[in-house]
Design a protein around this motif. Structure first.
Motif: not given
Ligand code: NDP
Length: 253
Positions: A169, A192-193, A163, A222, A219, A32, A180, A50, A34
């Motif tokens: 951007l 962000n992760f 985020d 992932n 988490t 999902y 970024p 989402w 890019r």
């Protein structure tokens, strides 16, 4: 009613599933954003996807803690507040913020994440109804709660700040990508992760139970693998990309 022993076994199995999936996700990009691909079957609108996939975590956990648990107990109230804070944003605000016009997400991914969030919301919510200890004031408990809340809020802020840099951007139309800059982007490709992982570490410290630990492990699985994929993608797509940047953890990974 599920016995404590059975519940713990379910949590350990759930953690084992995450550990087994880790090497698979090191090889297969989560398709999902890019890395989106058309060969994963039917697709639906990204925003709607989402909302659908995250909704069970808000609804199921919310149902248990609001209607079934004793919110006067600080050991329930605090983690419940942190969880709801995160998921009210993730379910009701984040899908409206993203600029992914006409972008689609595979139904299969939405379905898998939906199932994940049912299990995760159930395990985390049910524990507070059935197994949460009564709050007894003590220096160690209070220090743990304070440290956990500070870690959670720091991670939450890092996640939301970065985020929002990413989301801004992109102009209001189009689906392109840019490099970024700013904040922790000077050090890593996916701060962000990193923020999300820090958040759930704080939550695990506050909740101090197996379901919270299992969510933290999931988490990490992932988002570490997704950060590595994003990082390689930036290097491939942008020849000028800063080679000193790491994927997730400044100077390390
Ligand atoms: P990404 O970083 O891939 O994307 C975040 C948003 O920014 C998307 O809308 C994306 O658009 C856009 N974006 C990203 N990079 C750029 C760029 N270089 N230029 C322009 N736009 C960009 O995050 P995810 O979509 O994977 O995750 C979203 C949130 O969900 C994150 O906060 C993450 O931490 C959280 N999450 C938590 C998980 C968990 O296990 N707890 C699992 C997965 C996500 P596009 O979608 O078009 O790429």
């Amino acid at each position: 009613m599920i016995s404590h022993e059975t519940f713990d076994i379910i949590c350990w199995i759930w953690i084992a599933v995450a550990v087994i999936i880790f090497p698979i996700l090191l090889k297969v990009k989560q398709p999902y954003g890019r890395h989106s691909k058309n060969n994963w079957g039917p697709m639906i609108n990204n925003r709607l996807g989402w909302f659908i996939m995250e909704f069970p975590s808000l609804a199921i956990f919310g149902y248990f803690v609001i209607f079934k648990a004793n919110l006067l107990n600080a050991l329930i109230l605090l983690p419940a507040f942190l969880w709801m804070l995160h998921y009210i944003h993730r379910v009701l605000i984040f899908p409206l913020q993203i600029r992914t016009a006409r972008k689609k997400i595979p139904v299969l991914i939405v379905l898998l994440a939906f199932i994940f969030n049912i299990i995760n919301g159930f395990l985390n919510g049910y524990w507070f109804v059935q197994f949460a200890p009564d709050y007894r004031s003590g220096v160690l408990i209070n220090l743990r709660l304070i440290a956990g809340v500070i870690i959670f809020i720091s991670g939450f802020a890092i996640n939301k700040y970065h985020d929002s840099i990413l989301i801004k951007l992109r102009p209001t139309s189009g689906n392109g990508y840019k490099i970024p800059y700013g904040g922790l982007f000077e050090y890593v490709s996916c701060p962000n992760f990193l923020g999300e992982i820090i958040s759930w570490s704080g939550f695990a410290l506050v909740a101090f139970n197996l379901p919270a630990l299992s969510f933290l492990v999931w988490t990490i699985v992932n988002l570490t693998t997704r950060a590595l994929d994003h990082h390689r993608w930036y290097i491939k797509e942008f020849p000028e990309y800063d080679k000193e940047r790491r994927a997730l953890i400044p100077f390390l990974l």
